[in-house]
Scaffold this motif. Structure first.
Motif, PDB file in Angstrom:
ATOM      1  N   THR A  91       0.807  -1.227   0.000  1.00 55.10           N
ATOM      2  CA  THR A  91       0.000   0.000   0.000  1.00 55.10           C
ATOM      3  C   THR A  91       0.840   1.278   0.000  1.00 55.10           C
ATOM      4  OG1 THR A  91      -0.121   0.008   2.428  1.00 55.10           O
ATOM      5  CG2 THR A  91      -1.866  -1.158   1.229  1.00 55.10           C
ATOM      6  N   LYS A  92       2.151   1.155   0.174  1.00 55.46           N
ATOM      7  CA  LYS A  92       3.013   2.343   0.261  1.00 55.46           C
ATOM      8  C   LYS A  92       2.885   3.274  -0.944  1.00 55.46           C
ATOM      9  CE  LYS A  92       7.780   3.840   0.978  1.00 55.46           C
ATOM     10  NZ  LYS A  92       9.196   3.411   1.180  1.00 55.46           N
ATOM     11  N   PRO A  93       2.922   2.769  -2.199  1.00 55.45           N
ATOM     12  CA  PRO A  93       2.768   3.679  -3.342  1.00 55.45           C
ATOM     13  C   PRO A  93       1.434   4.427  -3.335  1.00 55.45           C
ATOM     14  CG  PRO A  93       3.589   1.536  -4.058  1.00 55.45           C
ATOM     15  CD  PRO A  93       3.162   1.385  -2.642  1.00 55.45           C
ATOM     16  N   PHE A  94       0.379   3.783  -2.839  1.00 57.41           N
ATOM     17  CA  PHE A  94      -0.934   4.427  -2.782  1.00 57.41           C
ATOM     18  C   PHE A  94      -0.960   5.488  -1.673  1.00 57.41           C
ATOM     19  CE2 PHE A  94      -1.620   0.493  -4.977  1.00 57.41           C
ATOM     20  CZ  PHE A  94      -2.614   0.760  -5.895  1.00 57.41           C
ATOM     21  N   HIS A  95      -0.299   5.179  -0.561  1.00 53.94           N
ATOM     22  CA  HIS A  95      -0.216   6.140   0.532  1.00 53.94           C
ATOM     23  C   HIS A  95       0.550   7.382   0.088  1.00 53.94           C
ATOM     24  CE1 HIS A  95       0.828   7.852   4.470  1.00 53.94           C
ATOM     25  NE2 HIS A  95      -0.180   7.152   4.964  1.00 53.94           N
ATOM     26  N   GLU A  96       1.642   7.185  -0.634  1.00 56.09           N
ATOM     27  CA  GLU A  96       2.429   8.312  -1.144  1.00 56.09           C
ATOM     28  C   GLU A  96       1.623   9.122  -2.155  1.00 56.09           C
ATOM     29  OE1 GLU A  96       5.858   6.354  -2.652  1.00 56.09           O
ATOM     30  OE2 GLU A  96       6.870   6.244  -0.688  1.00 56.09           O
ATOM     31  N   ALA A  97       0.845   8.415  -2.981  1.00 58.33           N
ATOM     32  CA  ALA A  97      -0.003   9.115  -3.960  1.00 58.33           C
ATOM     33  C   ALA A  97      -1.079   9.940  -3.261  1.00 58.33           C
ATOM     34  CB  ALA A  97      -0.649   8.105  -4.904  1.00 58.33           C
ATOM     35  N   LEU A  98      -1.604   9.437  -2.154  1.00 59.51           N
ATOM     36  CA  LEU A  98      -2.594  10.181  -1.364  1.00 59.51           C
ATOM     37  C   LEU A  98      -2.009  11.501  -0.873  1.00 59.51           C
ATOM     38  CD1 LEU A  98      -5.163  10.530   0.397  1.00 59.51           C
ATOM     39  CD2 LEU A  98      -4.062   9.097   2.107  1.00 59.51           C
ATOM     40  N   ILE A  99      -0.805  11.451  -0.317  1.00 59.45           N
ATOM     41  CA  ILE A  99      -0.150  12.665   0.189  1.00 59.45           C
ATOM     42  C   ILE A  99       0.105  13.643  -0.958  1.00 59.45           C
ATOM     43  CG2 ILE A  99       1.843  13.593   1.396  1.00 59.45           C
ATOM     44  CD1 ILE A  99       0.058  11.831   3.116  1.00 59.45           C
ATOM     45  N   ARG A 100       0.590  13.119  -2.100  1.00 58.32           N
ATOM     46  CA  ARG A 100       0.889  13.989  -3.247  1.00 58.32           C
ATOM     47  C   ARG A 100      -0.367  14.677  -3.764  1.00 58.32           C
ATOM     48  NH1 ARG A 100       4.016   9.602  -5.034  1.00 58.32           N
ATOM     49  NH2 ARG A 100       2.390   9.103  -6.572  1.00 58.32           N
ATOM     50  N   GLN A 101      -1.457  13.937  -3.868  1.00 64.18           N
ATOM     51  CA  GLN A 101      -2.712  14.518  -4.359  1.00 64.18           C
ATOM     52  C   GLN A 101      -3.209  15.619  -3.422  1.00 64.18           C
ATOM     53  OE1 GLN A 101      -5.752  11.644  -5.272  1.00 64.18           O
ATOM     54  NE2 GLN A 101      -4.425  10.433  -6.598  1.00 64.18           N
ATOM     55  N   LYS A 102      -3.135  15.383  -2.115  1.00 68.00           N
ATOM     56  CA  LYS A 102      -3.570  16.387  -1.149  1.00 68.00           C
ATOM     57  C   LYS A 102      -2.684  17.632  -1.211  1.00 68.00           C
ATOM     58  CE  LYS A 102      -6.982  14.347   1.180  1.00 68.00           C
ATOM     59  NZ  LYS A 102      -8.330  14.947   1.367  1.00 68.00           N
ATOM     60  N   GLN A 103      -1.392  17.422  -1.372  1.00 68.62           N
ATOM     61  CA  GLN A 103      -0.480  18.562  -1.459  1.00 68.62           C
ATOM     62  C   GLN A 103      -0.699  19.346  -2.749  1.00 68.62           C
ATOM     63  OE1 GLN A 103       3.278  16.470  -0.917  1.00 68.62           O
ATOM     64  NE2 GLN A 103       3.494  17.312   1.152  1.00 68.62           N
ATOM     65  N   HIS A 104      -0.910  18.638  -3.851  1.00 69.69           N
ATOM     66  CA  HIS A 104      -1.146  19.298  -5.132  1.00 69.69           C
ATOM     67  C   HIS A 104      -2.421  20.149  -5.079  1.00 69.69           C
ATOM     68  CE1 HIS A 104      -0.890  19.968  -9.435  1.00 69.69           C
ATOM     69  NE2 HIS A 104      -2.153  19.598  -9.559  1.00 69.69           N
ATOM     70  N   ALA A 105      -3.420  19.683  -4.343  1.00 70.17           N
ATOM     71  CA  ALA A 105      -4.675  20.423  -4.190  1.00 70.17           C
ATOM     72  C   ALA A 105      -4.569  21.531  -3.135  1.00 70.17           C
ATOM     73  CB  ALA A 105      -5.805  19.473  -3.818  1.00 70.17           C
ATOM     74  N   LYS A 106      -3.384  21.668  -2.510  1.00 67.71           N
ATOM     75  CA  LYS A 106      -3.145  22.648  -1.450  1.00 67.71           C
ATOM     76  C   LYS A 106      -3.993  22.384  -0.210  1.00 67.71           C
ATOM     77  CE  LYS A 106      -1.673  26.340  -4.586  1.00 67.71           C
ATOM     78  NZ  LYS A 106      -1.877  27.741  -5.025  1.00 67.71           N
ATOM     79  N   HIS A 107      -4.312  21.104  -0.002  1.00 69.66           N
ATOM     80  CA  HIS A 107      -5.048  20.702   1.192  1.00 69.66           C
ATOM     81  C   HIS A 107      -4.142  20.062   2.234  1.00 69.66           C
ATOM     82  CE1 HIS A 107      -9.209  20.609  -0.996  1.00 69.66           C
ATOM     83  NE2 HIS A 107      -8.691  21.806  -0.886  1.00 69.66           N
TER      84      HIS A 107
END
Length: 260
Positions: free
Chosen positions: A149-165
């Motif tokens: 699940t690590k790649p998905f967890h990292e993608a979650l953080i990246r998506q939230k950061q990209h959205a400025k959330h």
């Protein structure tokens, strides 16, 4: 006006502490200011109102830290179940081929640190207290292992950061004198609504020695709030109105262009 009164209250408290030379060991709450174990926390405003022309806003957190420890202030939004999907080709068509759902993910997260984040406390403590992006670890709903699940967890953080959330880096804690502190968080225009937890924590000797919490309410008001409430409370009628509205104006535009 309320923000000024809160700042004035904390300033008076600071003078009171210095004059008497005592601690803030006894808990008390007055005018929205909470104090305990040498730490005082308050908000300049307890409400952020979102209107149709809302373009973002600053949230000011201030207080007193006489614990002698490094200060951390976190801003956690409402939690939700978040699904991250992986796309791939299936018979030549791009489609979702895998997904993992993460529990208790804040819809918004920001934080401020005074000192070296990595040396505040062990990773297990930082993770428990939700201090910093690097310590974030959200539980997966399935029984998959961390490696999977690590790649998905990292993608979650990246998506939230990209959205400025989610924050990329910690905000700065500004001290006015030795004890009075101030932190400013910049909210984006699409900040999620709901109750936000604001927490100030003091760390010393790699342990949390004091903490205080406050609640920030981010809410929709005015016409946008009424429209949002109607759209969710009467979804069918709202959808029907939108369709009829589009048909009416589309037909009207057709008639005007046909006469030309």
């Amino acid at each position: 006006m309320m923000g000024f009164l809160r700042i004035l209250t904390v300033a008076v408290l600071a003078v009171f502490i210095v004059v008497l030379g005592g601690g803030i060991g006894t808990s008390f709450a007055q005018n929205g200011v909470s104090a305990q174990d040498g730490l005082v926390l308050s908000l300049a405003d307890e409400y952020v109102d979102i209107t149709t022309n809302f373009s973002g806003r600053q949230v000011v957190v201030f207080g007193i830290n006489e614990t002698g420890g490094a200060l951390v202030v976190t801003l956690n939004g409402p939690e939700s179940y978040t699904i991250i999907r992986q796309k791939g080709q299936v018979l030549g068509i791009w489609a979702n081929i895998r997904a993992f759902g993460f529990k208790n993910v804040p819809r918004y997260y920001d934080y401020a640190v005074n000192g070296d984040e990595a040396s505040l406390a062990p990773l297990s403590v930082l993770r428990k207290e939700r201090v910093g992006i690097n310590s974030m670890h959200y539980e997966v709903r399935s029984r998959a292992d961390d490696l999977e699940t690590k790649p998905f967890h990292e993608a979650l953080i990246r998506q939230k950061q990209h959205a400025k959330h989610f924050a990329y880096n910690p905000q700065k804690v500004t001290y006015i004198g030795d004890k009075l502190f101030k932190v400013t968080f910049d909210l984006p225009a699409d900040v999620p609504t709901g109750a936000y937890n604001v927490k100030a924590m003091s760390f010393k000797g790699q342990k949390k020695i004091a903490e205080q919490e406050a609640v920030l309410q981010i809410r929709q008001v005015g016409f946008s709030a009424s429209l949002y409430s109607y759209a969710h409370g009467a979804a069918f009628l709202y959808g029907l109105f939108v369709v009829l509205f589009a048909v009416f104006f589309g037909y009207g535009a057709h008639l005007i262009l046909a006469k030309r």
